[in-house]
Design a protein around this motif. Structure first.
Motif, PDB file in Angstrom:
ATOM      1  N   LEU A  58      10.720  -1.552  -0.178  1.00 12.83           N
ATOM      2  CA  LEU A  58       9.604  -2.064   0.604  1.00 12.83           C
ATOM      3  C   LEU A  58       8.294  -1.917  -0.168  1.00 12.83           C
ATOM      4  O   LEU A  58       7.427  -2.806  -0.144  1.00 12.83           O
ATOM      5  CB  LEU A  58       9.517  -1.350   1.950  1.00 12.83           C
ATOM      6  N   LYS A  59       8.138  -0.806  -0.878  1.00 13.94           N
ATOM      7  CA  LYS A  59       6.944  -0.626  -1.696  1.00 13.94           C
ATOM      8  C   LYS A  59       6.929  -1.638  -2.845  1.00 13.94           C
ATOM      9  O   LYS A  59       5.871  -2.134  -3.238  1.00 13.94           O
ATOM     10  CB  LYS A  59       6.860   0.803  -2.234  1.00 13.94           C
ATOM     11  N   LEU A  60       8.102  -1.954  -3.377  1.00 15.78           N
ATOM     12  CA  LEU A  60       8.179  -2.960  -4.437  1.00 15.78           C
ATOM     13  C   LEU A  60       7.831  -4.346  -3.899  1.00 15.78           C
ATOM     14  O   LEU A  60       7.258  -5.172  -4.617  1.00 15.78           O
ATOM     15  CB  LEU A  60       9.578  -2.964  -5.062  1.00 15.78           C
ATOM     16  N   THR A  61       8.163  -4.604  -2.623  1.00 16.68           N
ATOM     17  CA  THR A  61       7.770  -5.871  -2.001  1.00 16.68           C
ATOM     18  C   THR A  61       6.252  -6.000  -1.991  1.00 16.68           C
ATOM     19  O   THR A  61       5.681  -7.037  -2.345  1.00 16.68           O
ATOM     20  CB  THR A  61       8.315  -5.953  -0.563  1.00 16.68           C
ATOM     21  N   TRP A  62       5.580  -4.913  -1.581  1.00 20.79           N
ATOM     22  CA  TRP A  62       4.110  -4.932  -1.567  1.00 20.79           C
ATOM     23  C   TRP A  62       3.555  -4.991  -2.990  1.00 20.79           C
ATOM     24  O   TRP A  62       2.525  -5.628  -3.240  1.00 20.79           O
ATOM     25  CB  TRP A  62       3.568  -3.701  -0.840  1.00 20.79           C
ATOM     26  N   THR A  63       4.221  -4.339  -3.930  1.00 17.78           N
ATOM     27  CA  THR A  63       3.750  -4.367  -5.314  1.00 17.78           C
ATOM     28  C   THR A  63       3.747  -5.790  -5.845  1.00 17.78           C
ATOM     29  O   THR A  63       2.800  -6.208  -6.532  1.00 17.78           O
ATOM     30  CB  THR A  63       4.640  -3.476  -6.201  1.00 17.78           C
ATOM     31  N   ARG A  64       4.779  -6.557  -5.529  1.00 17.89           N
ATOM     32  CA  ARG A  64       4.812  -7.966  -5.960  1.00 17.89           C
ATOM     33  C   ARG A  64       3.675  -8.756  -5.320  1.00 17.89           C
ATOM     34  O   ARG A  64       3.053  -9.607  -5.961  1.00 17.89           O
ATOM     35  CB  ARG A  64       6.171  -8.591  -5.608  1.00 17.89           C
ATOM     36  N   THR A  65       3.406  -8.469  -4.047  1.00 20.44           N
ATOM     37  CA  THR A  65       2.296  -9.141  -3.373  1.00 20.44           C
ATOM     38  C   THR A  65       0.961  -8.775  -4.027  1.00 20.44           C
ATOM     39  O   THR A  65       0.090  -9.629  -4.220  1.00 20.44           O
ATOM     40  CB  THR A  65       2.272  -8.769  -1.880  1.00 20.44           C
ATOM     41  N   ILE A  66       0.788  -7.500  -4.348  1.00 19.29           N
ATOM     42  CA  ILE A  66      -0.437  -7.049  -5.014  1.00 19.29           C
ATOM     43  C   ILE A  66      -0.620  -7.787  -6.336  1.00 19.29           C
ATOM     44  O   ILE A  66      -1.713  -8.262  -6.657  1.00 19.29           O
ATOM     45  CB  ILE A  66      -0.376  -5.523  -5.237  1.00 19.29           C
ATOM     46  N   LEU A  67       0.455  -7.911  -7.112  1.00 15.16           N
ATOM     47  CA  LEU A  67       0.386  -8.606  -8.396  1.00 15.16           C
ATOM     48  C   LEU A  67       0.155 -10.103  -8.211  1.00 15.16           C
ATOM     49  O   LEU A  67      -0.557 -10.736  -9.002  1.00 15.16           O
ATOM     50  CB  LEU A  67       1.675  -8.363  -9.182  1.00 15.16           C
ATOM     51  N   LYS A  68       0.711 -10.656  -7.159  1.00 14.23           N
ATOM     52  CA  LYS A  68       0.509 -12.083  -6.904  1.00 14.23           C
ATOM     53  C   LYS A  68      -0.941 -12.366  -6.542  1.00 14.23           C
ATOM     54  O   LYS A  68      -1.530 -13.361  -6.993  1.00 14.23           O
ATOM     55  CB  LYS A  68       1.438 -12.549  -5.780  1.00 14.23           C
ATOM     56  N   ASN A  69      -1.525 -11.508  -5.730  1.00 15.57           N
ATOM     57  CA  ASN A  69      -2.921 -11.698  -5.344  1.00 15.57           C
ATOM     58  C   ASN A  69      -3.877 -11.562  -6.518  1.00 15.57           C
ATOM     59  O   ASN A  69      -5.019 -12.035  -6.446  1.00 15.57           O
ATOM     60  CB  ASN A  69      -3.302 -10.697  -4.246  1.00 15.57           C
TER      61      ASN A  69
END
Length: 303
Positions: A58-69
């Motif tokens: 789940l933290k990796l899901t948010w990490t991908r979102t952070i990198l996408k933003n």
């Protein structure tokens, strides 16, 4: 064994970029998660304890979102993530700047995380790792109407699924299988029928069909090899195929067991694949279209 500490988001940024580059610049979610976990050097024992794998993914899901933003990565509708610059040097990635940009985009999420009891003794900058379910995942009773951007809805829809009663999740899976083309889909309910929650018929063509038994696991943990073997034992001799659908994940051993030579193959649907199916069938998700200003057109009239 000492209590395992989940990495901070800033500690996951560079490993994610590095793993993506080593995978050729693009990867599926499962490939990318597995590569990052290998880089972190975590054992299967550590990953299986206290839902560590689930919380980490789940933290990796948010990490991908952070990198996408921050325009470091992009993702397709089919769940494939890619580096925008395949030649990027992971060591040059400014993780602190990326995190600050994320905090500006999601101030309310950061505020909730700062106030979470599990983070009271951690760093006050919101980068602390929670020992329970990550606070970045919205609460089930929160209004998550689709104002969230990009892949954030994945977290929202997963939390909705986790909030369902077991019987409700079984009915949801029944609806999903019908959307996928299954016929005569029945939910067996609480019959304790060897872990079998329902059955259906998948028609391949007008002459051929296969009988399928399915199991629904609505929880945030990892499904292990033993559960796959037990379910296969219940399916054997009664159907042509078995499917396990879960809002959690599967251990590597479970994935190997599912396709073990000489045994009935079991199809595994984890939370990532589940969300992909919901996207494909637009079940529980509403597609939103918007407009982008064509600046070039307006410049023609400025002359």
């Amino acid at each position: 064994m000492s209590e395992f500490q989940l990495p901070r988001y800033t500690d996951l940024i560079i490993p994610t970029v590095t793993a993506l580059k080593e995978l050729g610049g693009s990867a599926t979610i499962h490939e990318l998660n597995a590569a990052v976990i290998r880089k972190l050097g975590l054992s299967e024992r550590e990953l299986s304890a206290d839902d560590v794998r689930t919380q980490l993914e789940l933290k990796l899901t948010w990490t991908r979102t952070i990198l996408k933003n921050s325009d470091i990565v992009s993702n397709s509708n089919r769940g494939v993530w890619a580096l925008r610059d395949p030649e990027i040097d992971p060591g040059s990635v400014d993780r602190e700047r990326i995190w600050l940009h994320h905090r500006e985009l999601y101030p309310s999420v950061t505020s909730r995380r700062q106030k979470a009891p599990a983070a009271q003794n951690e760093q006050a900058d919101g980068m602390a790792c929670e020992k329970s379910a990550p606070a970045s995942v919205p609460a089930p009773d929160e209004d998550v109407t689709e104002t969230r951007q990009d892949s954030d809805y994945e977290l929202a829809v997963l939390q909705r699924l986790l909030a369902l009663a077991p019987a409700g999740f079984e009915r949801f899976c029944q609806r999903l299988l019908r959307e996928a083309g299954f016929e005569q889909v029945d939910v067996t309910g609480r019959s304790h029928d060897g872990g079998i929650d329902g059955r259906g018929i998948l028609r391949i063509n007008p002459l051929v069909s296969i009988k399928v038994l399915f199991q629904c696991k609505r929880y945030s943990g990892s499904v292990g090899a033993r559960e796959v073997r037990d379910f296969r034992g219940s399916v054997h001799g009664r159907a042509d195929k078995g499917i396990i659908i879960t809002t959690g994940s599967f251990t590597d051993e479970a994935r190997k067991e599912a396709v073990r030579d000489g045994a009935l193959a079991i199809d595994l649907v984890d939370r990532e694949r589940l969300v992909e199916m919901l996207e494909h069938f637009e079940l529980g998700l509403t597609r939103i279209e918007t407009f982008q200003v064509d600046a070039a057109l307006f410049r023609e009239f400025e002359r």
